[in-house]
Design an enzyme around this catalytic site. Structure first.
Site, PDB file in Angstrom:
ATOM      1  N   GLU A 133     -40.408 -39.920  23.077  1.00  0.00           N
ATOM      2  CA  GLU A 133     -39.751 -40.879  22.181  1.00  0.00           C
ATOM      3  C   GLU A 133     -40.578 -41.102  20.906  1.00  0.00           C
ATOM      4  O   GLU A 133     -41.809 -41.127  20.954  1.00  0.00           O
ATOM      5  CB  GLU A 133     -39.589 -42.210  22.928  1.00  0.00           C
ATOM      6  N   LYS A 152     -30.515 -45.103  20.893  1.00  0.00           N
ATOM      7  CA  LYS A 152     -30.925 -45.957  22.007  1.00  0.00           C
ATOM      8  C   LYS A 152     -30.052 -47.199  22.118  1.00  0.00           C
ATOM      9  O   LYS A 152     -29.916 -47.975  21.170  1.00  0.00           O
ATOM     10  CB  LYS A 152     -32.390 -46.350  21.818  1.00  0.00           C
ATOM     11  N   CYS A 185     -36.288 -44.270  27.235  1.00  0.00           N
ATOM     12  CA  CYS A 185     -37.253 -45.262  27.704  1.00  0.00           C
ATOM     13  C   CYS A 185     -36.625 -46.465  28.424  1.00  0.00           C
ATOM     14  O   CYS A 185     -36.237 -46.364  29.586  1.00  0.00           O
ATOM     15  CB  CYS A 185     -38.100 -45.698  26.513  1.00  0.00           C
TER      16      CYS A 185
END
Length: 265
Positions: free
Chosen positions: A43, A112, A146
């Protein structure tokens, strides 16, 4: 289909895209020499969480980085799950996962969905509103970033797609060292409950505010850890057959036994 993955666990140079591109270039060349089919980056690998740099110096639409990745994929004839980068648009700046095929074609952009407050993402970034499903030569897959792995309903949503069922979940992360055991536990749970391979690439090292835990890993649909590394900068390799998910789903028919009549938000 048999698949060899290479996970690039790197220490991101804070606020220095060019230095990080050189690291990635060298890692890709090494992984290609080892005959990897898919290379996975972590990331925010171009800048880390340097929000000052992102606000003041980042190029619009991440165009330079996308061009760099396209050339890498095309020149080396390799699929890239190219981690995530900060992408600045008119609608806001997003933490965006990029996927390229062997011909350099951009196959997916996933921004995200769940922003992490402990690292102030919600103050500087805009959350995405679309899913992470994509297709490469080895079949259907889904990408996550994540903090997404703490939301099992988000990952299960991809398994319930009306037309396509992923065989692999790719996760890219900057997961803190202090919670690395939760990283492992959550990923193993997501693999078991969704009956998919999980390929999870975390960064290592530190930035001015955080230390990161590494421990990139590859997990089978039964929750077996097929490969895992420690905290060092390295490339983790793992091979598996994506067809195995179908036998597992037949033997343990979780999705046929769901009781949607009982489930409530």
């Amino acid at each position: 289909m048999k698949l060899k993955t290479a996970l690039v666990q790197m220490d991101v140079v804070f606020g220095d895209p060019e230095a990080n591109r050189q690291k990635v270039k060298q890692a890709v060349e090494e992984a290609v020499a080892e005959k990897a089919d898919v290379i996975v980056l972590p990331e925010m690998w171009t800048t880390g969480y340097d929000f000052d740099f992102i606000k003041e110096k980042l190029e619009n639409e991440a165009s330079d980085t996308i061009l760099f990745l396209q050339e890498l994929a095309r020149n080396h004839r390799v699929n890239l799950i190219a981690g995530s980068v900060a992408k600045k648009t008119e609608e806001g700046t997003f933490n965006t996962l990029l996927v390229f095929n062997r011909h350099g074609g951009l196959r997916k952009e996933y921004s995200k969905a769940h922003l992490f407050r402990l690292m102030n993402e919600e103050k500087h970034l805009t959350q995405g509103d679309e899913g992470g499903m994509f297709k490469l030569e080895h079949g259907y897959a889904a990408g996550f970033i994540c903090y997404d792995i703490r939301f099992p309903e988000w990952m299960r949503t991809h398994m319930l797609h009306p037309k396509f069922t992923p065989e692999v979940f790719y996760v890219v992360a900057e997961w803190p060292k202090a919670r690395i055991e939760q990283w492992r536990a959550l990923l193993i749970a997501r693999a078991i409950e969704n009956q998919v391979f999980v390929v999870a690439c975390n960064r290592t090292g530190a930035d001015p505010n955080n230390a990161f835990g590494g421990h990139s890993l590859v997990i089978s649909p039964l929750g077996e850890v097929l490969a895992e590394t420690g905290e060092e900068e390295t490339i983790l390799y793992a091979e598996f057959d994506t067809e195995d998910v179908h036998e597992i789903r037949e033997n343990i028919p979780v999705f046929q036994d769901r009781r949607t009549d009982l489930y409530r938000q």
